[in-house]
Each structure stands twice: as C-alpha cells, then as structure tokens.
Scaffold this motif. Structure first.
Motif, PDB file in Angstrom:
ATOM      1  N   VAL A  54       0.827  -1.211   0.000  1.00  0.00           N
ATOM      2  CA  VAL A  54       0.000   0.000   0.000  1.00  0.00           C
ATOM      3  C   VAL A  54       0.861   1.261   0.000  1.00  0.00           C
ATOM      4  O   VAL A  54       0.464   2.266  -0.582  1.00  0.00           O
ATOM      5  CB  VAL A  54      -1.029   0.017   1.159  1.00  0.00           C
ATOM      6  N   ALA A  55       2.035   1.214   0.615  1.00  0.00           N
ATOM      7  CA  ALA A  55       2.926   2.384   0.592  1.00  0.00           C
ATOM      8  C   ALA A  55       3.477   2.616  -0.816  1.00  0.00           C
ATOM      9  O   ALA A  55       3.561   3.765  -1.279  1.00  0.00           O
ATOM     10  CB  ALA A  55       4.063   2.201   1.595  1.00  0.00           C
ATOM     11  N   ALA A  56       3.854   1.549  -1.507  1.00  0.00           N
ATOM     12  CA  ALA A  56       4.350   1.677  -2.879  1.00  0.00           C
ATOM     13  C   ALA A  56       3.261   2.250  -3.791  1.00  0.00           C
ATOM     14  O   ALA A  56       3.528   3.142  -4.612  1.00  0.00           O
ATOM     15  CB  ALA A  56       4.828   0.324  -3.403  1.00  0.00           C
ATOM     16  N   LEU A  57       2.048   1.754  -3.635  1.00  0.00           N
ATOM     17  CA  LEU A  57       0.925   2.274  -4.419  1.00  0.00           C
ATOM     18  C   LEU A  57       0.688   3.746  -4.106  1.00  0.00           C
ATOM     19  O   LEU A  57       0.496   4.567  -5.016  1.00  0.00           O
ATOM     20  CB  LEU A  57      -0.335   1.453  -4.120  1.00  0.00           C
ATOM     21  N   LYS A  64       2.111  10.415  -9.715  1.00  0.00           N
ATOM     22  CA  LYS A  64       1.427  10.439 -11.023  1.00  0.00           C
ATOM     23  C   LYS A  64       0.193  11.336 -11.019  1.00  0.00           C
ATOM     24  O   LYS A  64      -0.079  12.014 -11.999  1.00  0.00           O
ATOM     25  CB  LYS A  64       1.058   9.023 -11.462  1.00  0.00           C
ATOM     26  N   ASP A  65      -0.570  11.296  -9.925  1.00  0.00           N
ATOM     27  CA  ASP A  65      -1.847  12.013  -9.905  1.00  0.00           C
ATOM     28  C   ASP A  65      -1.837  13.257  -9.032  1.00  0.00           C
ATOM     29  O   ASP A  65      -2.788  14.024  -9.054  1.00  0.00           O
ATOM     30  CB  ASP A  65      -2.954  11.071  -9.438  1.00  0.00           C
ATOM     31  N   GLY A  66      -0.788  13.430  -8.247  1.00  0.00           N
ATOM     32  CA  GLY A  66      -0.687  14.595  -7.370  1.00  0.00           C
ATOM     33  C   GLY A  66      -1.266  14.315  -5.995  1.00  0.00           C
ATOM     34  O   GLY A  66      -2.232  13.560  -5.857  1.00  0.00           O
ATOM     35  N   ILE A  67      -0.665  14.959  -4.994  1.00  0.00           N
ATOM     36  CA  ILE A  67      -1.134  14.707  -3.626  1.00  0.00           C
ATOM     37  C   ILE A  67      -2.425  15.459  -3.304  1.00  0.00           C
ATOM     38  O   ILE A  67      -3.010  15.255  -2.246  1.00  0.00           O
ATOM     39  CB  ILE A  67      -0.040  15.050  -2.587  1.00  0.00           C
ATOM     40  N   ASP A  68      -2.875  16.289  -4.223  1.00  0.00           N
ATOM     41  CA  ASP A  68      -4.147  16.975  -4.012  1.00  0.00           C
ATOM     42  C   ASP A  68      -5.291  16.302  -4.776  1.00  0.00           C
ATOM     43  O   ASP A  68      -6.403  16.822  -4.821  1.00  0.00           O
ATOM     44  CB  ASP A  68      -4.036  18.451  -4.401  1.00  0.00           C
ATOM     45  N   SER A  69      -5.040  15.115  -5.350  1.00  0.00           N
ATOM     46  CA  SER A  69      -6.077  14.416  -6.112  1.00  0.00           C
ATOM     47  C   SER A  69      -6.949  13.561  -5.201  1.00  0.00           C
ATOM     48  O   SER A  69      -6.538  13.154  -4.105  1.00  0.00           O
ATOM     49  CB  SER A  69      -5.439  13.519  -7.189  1.00  0.00           C
ATOM     50  N   ALA A  70      -8.139  13.288  -5.667  1.00  0.00           N
ATOM     51  CA  ALA A  70      -9.062  12.441  -4.920  1.00  0.00           C
ATOM     52  C   ALA A  70      -8.519  11.026  -4.779  1.00  0.00           C
ATOM     53  O   ALA A  70      -8.647  10.401  -3.719  1.00  0.00           O
ATOM     54  CB  ALA A  70     -10.429  12.409  -5.619  1.00  0.00           C
ATOM     55  N   VAL A  71      -7.886  10.520  -5.819  1.00  0.00           N
ATOM     56  CA  VAL A  71      -7.356   9.154  -5.776  1.00  0.00           C
ATOM     57  C   VAL A  71      -6.210   9.043  -4.761  1.00  0.00           C
ATOM     58  O   VAL A  71      -6.048   8.013  -4.117  1.00  0.00           O
ATOM     59  CB  VAL A  71      -6.968   8.636  -7.185  1.00  0.00           C
ATOM     60  N   PHE A  72      -5.436  10.118  -4.579  1.00  0.00           N
ATOM     61  CA  PHE A  72      -4.399  10.099  -3.551  1.00  0.00           C
ATOM     62  C   PHE A  72      -5.036  10.034  -2.166  1.00  0.00           C
ATOM     63  O   PHE A  72      -4.559   9.304  -1.290  1.00  0.00           O
ATOM     64  CB  PHE A  72      -3.475  11.319  -3.643  1.00  0.00           C
ATOM     65  N   GLY A  73      -6.090  10.785  -1.975  1.00  0.00           N
ATOM     66  CA  GLY A  73      -6.819  10.733  -0.699  1.00  0.00           C
ATOM     67  C   GLY A  73      -7.323   9.335  -0.407  1.00  0.00           C
ATOM     68  O   GLY A  73      -7.215   8.835   0.720  1.00  0.00           O
ATOM     69  N   LEU A  74      -7.869   8.685  -1.424  1.00  0.00           N
ATOM     70  CA  LEU A  74      -8.347   7.307  -1.257  1.00  0.00           C
ATOM     71  C   LEU A  74      -7.193   6.351  -0.967  1.00  0.00           C
ATOM     72  O   LEU A  74      -7.297   5.476  -0.099  1.00  0.00           O
ATOM     73  CB  LEU A  74      -9.105   6.849  -2.504  1.00  0.00           C
ATOM     74  N   ALA A  75      -6.079   6.513  -1.686  1.00  0.00           N
ATOM     75  CA  ALA A  75      -4.916   5.645  -1.474  1.00  0.00           C
ATOM     76  C   ALA A  75      -4.339   5.850  -0.074  1.00  0.00           C
ATOM     77  O   ALA A  75      -3.915   4.889   0.576  1.00  0.00           O
ATOM     78  CB  ALA A  75      -3.849   5.911  -2.541  1.00  0.00           C
ATOM     79  N   ALA A 130       6.492  -0.136   5.326  1.00  0.00           N
ATOM     80  CA  ALA A 130       6.155   1.167   4.740  1.00  0.00           C
ATOM     81  C   ALA A 130       7.388   1.819   4.114  1.00  0.00           C
ATOM     82  O   ALA A 130       7.309   2.376   3.016  1.00  0.00           O
ATOM     83  CB  ALA A 130       5.542   2.076   5.802  1.00  0.00           C
ATOM     84  N   ILE A 131       8.536   1.734   4.784  1.00  0.00           N
ATOM     85  CA  ILE A 131       9.775   2.302   4.235  1.00  0.00           C
ATOM     86  C   ILE A 131      10.177   1.562   2.960  1.00  0.00           C
ATOM     87  O   ILE A 131      10.544   2.172   1.953  1.00  0.00           O
ATOM     88  CB  ILE A 131      10.914   2.253   5.280  1.00  0.00           C
ATOM     89  N   LEU A 132      10.085   0.228   3.004  1.00  0.00           N
ATOM     90  CA  LEU A 132      10.385  -0.563   1.805  1.00  0.00           C
ATOM     91  C   LEU A 132       9.449  -0.168   0.664  1.00  0.00           C
ATOM     92  O   LEU A 132       9.880   0.015  -0.478  1.00  0.00           O
ATOM     93  CB  LEU A 132      10.249  -2.058   2.112  1.00  0.00           C
ATOM     94  N   GLY A 133       8.164  -0.016   0.956  1.00  0.00           N
ATOM     95  CA  GLY A 133       7.193   0.391  -0.062  1.00  0.00           C
ATOM     96  C   GLY A 133       7.482   1.765  -0.624  1.00  0.00           C
ATOM     97  O   GLY A 133       7.340   2.001  -1.827  1.00  0.00           O
ATOM     98  N   LEU A 134       7.899   2.670   0.233  1.00  0.00           N
ATOM     99  CA  LEU A 134       8.262   4.014  -0.213  1.00  0.00           C
ATOM    100  C   LEU A 134       9.404   3.948  -1.223  1.00  0.00           C
ATOM    101  O   LEU A 134       9.345   4.558  -2.294  1.00  0.00           O
ATOM    102  CB  LEU A 134       8.670   4.870   0.987  1.00  0.00           C
TER     103      LEU A 134
END
Length: 145
Positions: A54-57, A64-75, A130-134
């Motif tokens: 989930v961290a990698a995603l 790709k979509d920006g941290i202000d996008s709705a999909v980022f909020g969902l992720a 989480a660090i590995l995913g990052l």
C-alpha cells in the motif's frame, strides 16, 4: 493488456514480492527452520508485505496524480486502514489464537478442526514495510517515466 505495464499495479505487486522475499531471508538468517517455500507467503514477520504494497501504491499515486487528487486521498486512507489493521486487529486476533492454542494444549482438549494462528505485525514490522514500499514506489515511478 495495460494492466501489466501499469506503474500502480507494478509497484504494489513488486513491493509485495520483495517484502515476502526479504521476510523469508530475514527469518532464515535469524535461524528459524524454513523447510518449505510455504514460508514465502505466510502472514506476519518483518517487513510487512501489506504495508509495503500500500505504501508503494501510495507513492506512485502521489507522483502520477498529485497529492491533491481524490485518488491520492483514497490511497492514503486505504494505506492507513491496512497498516492500522495489521498492527491492531490482526495482531490482537493472532495473540488470541495463540492463547486458545495454549488452552487446548494445557487442558488436553482436541479441537474439532485444527487451526493455524495467523499473527499480525508489530509497529516496527509495519514501519519497515512502509519504508520498503516508499523506496519501491519511487523506483517504480522513476523507472516507468
């Protein structure tokens, strides 16, 4: 067949496999008996494959979509729920399973069905995942530009 070149899917899947491989390697060096490949997909241990995925995603979505996008909020919400669940809910139910197994053994009871206790994660294991995913999210994002 765009599914297999999607950096979103690639990051999550790659993080899962790397985390599971590291988990097996870490357990092997810690001296645990690892007689079968089954150890590669069991839950629990360092690092958390759930957290890594989930961290990698989340990282790829953010870039790709920006941290202000709705999909980022969902992720972000999805990642928070998965990591919270790994530490609090799954860990607690795993500890209860160990206690039940001890009770069955102590009172010499035979359960109707044998059961496996699946342990959750410690905060350290979730943080490691989480660090590995990052890191994997960053690698996948820049590799797929």
């Amino acid at each position: 067949m765009r599914l297999f070149v999607s950096p979103y899917i690639l990051a999550a899947v790659f993080a899962w496999f790397v985390a599971q491989g590291l988990k097996y390697t870490i357990a092997m060096y810690a001296g645990r008996k690892l007689g079968s490949m089954r150890q590669l997909y069991l839950s629990g241990g360092m690092p958390s494959a759930h957290s890594a995925s989930v961290a990698a995603l989340l990282v790829v979505v953010g870039f790709k979509d920006g941290i202000d996008s709705a999909v980022f909020g969902l992720a972000l919400l999805f990642a928070a729920v998965v990591m919270y669940d790994a530490i609090m809910v799954r860990r607690s139910s795993g500890e209860q399973g160990v206690a039940l197994r001890w009770l069955f053994h102590h009172f010499k009871l035979k359960p109707e069905n044998s059961f496996r206790t699946a342990k959750g994660h410690t905060p350290k294991e979730v943080f490691g995942g989480a660090i590995l995913g990052l890191i994997i999210g960053l690698v996948v994002y820049f590799a797929t530009l």
